[in-house]
Design a protein around this motif. Structure first.
Motif, PDB file in Angstrom:
ATOM      1  N   SER A 122       0.848  -1.183   0.000  1.00 22.31           N
ATOM      2  CA  SER A 122       0.000   0.000   0.000  1.00 22.31           C
ATOM      3  C   SER A 122       0.886   1.236   0.000  1.00 22.31           C
ATOM      4  O   SER A 122       2.014   1.217   0.511  1.00 22.31           O
ATOM      5  CB  SER A 122      -0.906   0.009   1.236  1.00 22.31           C
ATOM      6  N   SER A 123       0.387   2.307  -0.559  1.00 19.76           N
ATOM      7  CA  SER A 123       1.174   3.543  -0.661  1.00 19.76           C
ATOM      8  C   SER A 123       1.566   4.075   0.709  1.00 19.76           C
ATOM      9  O   SER A 123       2.700   4.529   0.916  1.00 19.76           O
ATOM     10  CB  SER A 123       0.385   4.601  -1.438  1.00 19.76           C
ATOM     11  N   GLN A 124       0.631   4.019   1.666  1.00 22.19           N
ATOM     12  CA  GLN A 124       0.923   4.553   2.988  1.00 22.19           C
ATOM     13  C   GLN A 124       2.005   3.742   3.702  1.00 22.19           C
ATOM     14  O   GLN A 124       2.893   4.291   4.344  1.00 22.19           O
ATOM     15  CB  GLN A 124      -0.353   4.585   3.840  1.00 22.19           C
ATOM     16  N   ASP A 157       5.598   5.183   4.855  1.00 25.72           N
ATOM     17  CA  ASP A 157       6.045   5.095   6.250  1.00 25.72           C
ATOM     18  C   ASP A 157       7.402   4.411   6.353  1.00 25.72           C
ATOM     19  O   ASP A 157       8.265   4.811   7.141  1.00 25.72           O
ATOM     20  CB  ASP A 157       5.015   4.333   7.092  1.00 25.72           C
ATOM     21  N   GLN A 158       7.589   3.346   5.554  1.00 30.79           N
ATOM     22  CA  GLN A 158       8.871   2.638   5.560  1.00 30.79           C
ATOM     23  C   GLN A 158      10.008   3.544   5.082  1.00 30.79           C
ATOM     24  O   GLN A 158      11.097   3.561   5.663  1.00 30.79           O
ATOM     25  CB  GLN A 158       8.790   1.417   4.640  1.00 30.79           C
ATOM     26  N   GLN A 159       9.750   4.300   4.048  1.00 29.72           N
ATOM     27  CA  GLN A 159      10.788   5.169   3.509  1.00 29.72           C
ATOM     28  C   GLN A 159      11.096   6.326   4.455  1.00 29.72           C
ATOM     29  O   GLN A 159      12.260   6.706   4.611  1.00 29.72           O
ATOM     30  CB  GLN A 159      10.358   5.702   2.141  1.00 29.72           C
ATOM     31  N   MET A 160      10.088   6.861   5.098  1.00 31.55           N
ATOM     32  CA  MET A 160      10.303   7.941   6.056  1.00 31.55           C
ATOM     33  C   MET A 160      11.099   7.432   7.261  1.00 31.55           C
ATOM     34  O   MET A 160      11.932   8.155   7.820  1.00 31.55           O
ATOM     35  CB  MET A 160       8.968   8.523   6.506  1.00 31.55           C
ATOM     36  N   LEU A 192       8.764  12.043  -1.605  1.00 28.51           N
ATOM     37  CA  LEU A 192       8.597  10.596  -1.623  1.00 28.51           C
ATOM     38  C   LEU A 192       7.222  10.197  -2.146  1.00 28.51           C
ATOM     39  O   LEU A 192       7.091   9.211  -2.875  1.00 28.51           O
ATOM     40  CB  LEU A 192       8.822  10.017  -0.220  1.00 28.51           C
ATOM     41  N   LYS A 193       6.196  10.947  -1.781  1.00 30.06           N
ATOM     42  CA  LYS A 193       4.847  10.659  -2.272  1.00 30.06           C
ATOM     43  C   LYS A 193       4.796  10.737  -3.790  1.00 30.06           C
ATOM     44  O   LYS A 193       4.144   9.913  -4.452  1.00 30.06           O
ATOM     45  CB  LYS A 193       3.840  11.634  -1.656  1.00 30.06           C
ATOM     46  N   TYR A 207       6.723   4.921  -8.776  1.00 31.68           N
ATOM     47  CA  TYR A 207       7.889   4.491  -9.552  1.00 31.68           C
ATOM     48  C   TYR A 207       8.974   3.844  -8.691  1.00 31.68           C
ATOM     49  O   TYR A 207      10.075   3.571  -9.178  1.00 31.68           O
ATOM     50  CB  TYR A 207       8.496   5.696 -10.274  1.00 31.68           C
ATOM     51  N   THR A 208       8.665   3.576  -7.415  1.00 29.21           N
ATOM     52  CA  THR A 208       9.681   3.058  -6.502  1.00 29.21           C
ATOM     53  C   THR A 208      10.268   1.737  -6.999  1.00 29.21           C
ATOM     54  O   THR A 208      11.481   1.540  -6.988  1.00 29.21           O
ATOM     55  CB  THR A 208       9.092   2.856  -5.099  1.00 29.21           C
TER      56      THR A 208
END
Length: 238
Positions: free
Chosen positions: A58-60, A64-67, A85-86, A91-92
């Motif tokens: 999920s996007s959220q 959260d993981q990237q933050m 990041l959003k 495209y991650t």
């Protein structure tokens, strides 16, 4: 004595990489051109497995993981980083896949160059050209196809596809055995050293033993030196 078939197809060579590496390298000097197809397959699997892994989250959760990995951010920096990041979230997987492919390409070239230079010091005469060494290293990286297919299978079979980013290194020494805290000094190195590195090392040693007619002990030492040098250099940078 087992005879060498007149035709050694890329498919046969690929299968022998996993099930009969001594047979593969016994005839390797006459079948080097197939290595490029192994590289194409490896890069495709790396790219697609990364895209699949990140697309299932999920996007959220991914945000959260990237933050969490962004480290300390001031009150003014946090909204800016989060907004950036959003915008990149869709495209991650592509970015990570391309990044991993480029890392593997760099590793192949560096290892090929290292082995080419090392053979003039450890071996009585140079028997592989630089490009031949690059092809040897490509073939010896093919176990990473199994690593990335394993990542895809883990993603597919997970009850919850919101997996931690550490799952990307599921076969690392840290994930399997050490379980070090992320803040410890050895954590980056332990997370990067993967069981598949040892598989690749074994293939290099087999190639040296069978192609260049070097003893097993010398072949293992020869294979390990460039990997150890890269690990030390990487640890110094990290």
């Amino acid at each position: 004595m087992k005879t060498t078939p007149s035709s050694y197809s890329p498919g046969h060579a690929f299968i022998d990489t996993f099930v009969a590496p001594t047979e593969l390298f016994a005839r390797f000097k006459t079948s080097l051109p197939w290595a490029k197809w192994g590289a194409v397959m490896l890069f495709a699997v790396v790219l697609l497995s990364n895209i699949y892994f990140f697309s299932m989250m999920s996007s959220q959760w991914l945000l959260d993981q990237q933050m969490a990995q962004a480290g300390y951010l001031s009150a003014s920096e946090r909204p800016q980083v989060e907004a950036m990041l959003k915008s990149l979230l869709p495209y991650t997987g592509i970015y990570m896949g391309i990044s991993n492919v480029l890392a593997i390409v760099s590793q192949i070239l560096l290892l090929g160059l290292a082995y080419w230079l090392l053979q003039s010091f450890m071996l009585r005469q140079a028997q592989f050209t630089l490009w031949q060494w690059v092809n040897v290293v490509i073939v010896c990286q093919l176990p990473w196809i199994a690593n990335y297919l394993g990542l895809a299978l883990l993603t597919l079979s997970a009850a919850d596809h919101n997996l931690p980013l550490s799952m990307l290194e599921y076969a690392s020494l840290n994930q399997l055995f050490l379980h070090l805290d992320p803040h410890t000094a050895l954590y980056p190195l332990a997370s990067e050293i993967n069981l598949f590195h040892f598989w690749s090392l074994g293939l290099v040693a087999t190639a040296v033993h069978r192609c260049l007619h070097v003893s097993w002990f010398a072949s293992i030492v020869f294979a390990a030196i460039p990997y150890a040098m890269l690990a030390v250099a990487w640890a110094g940078i990290a």
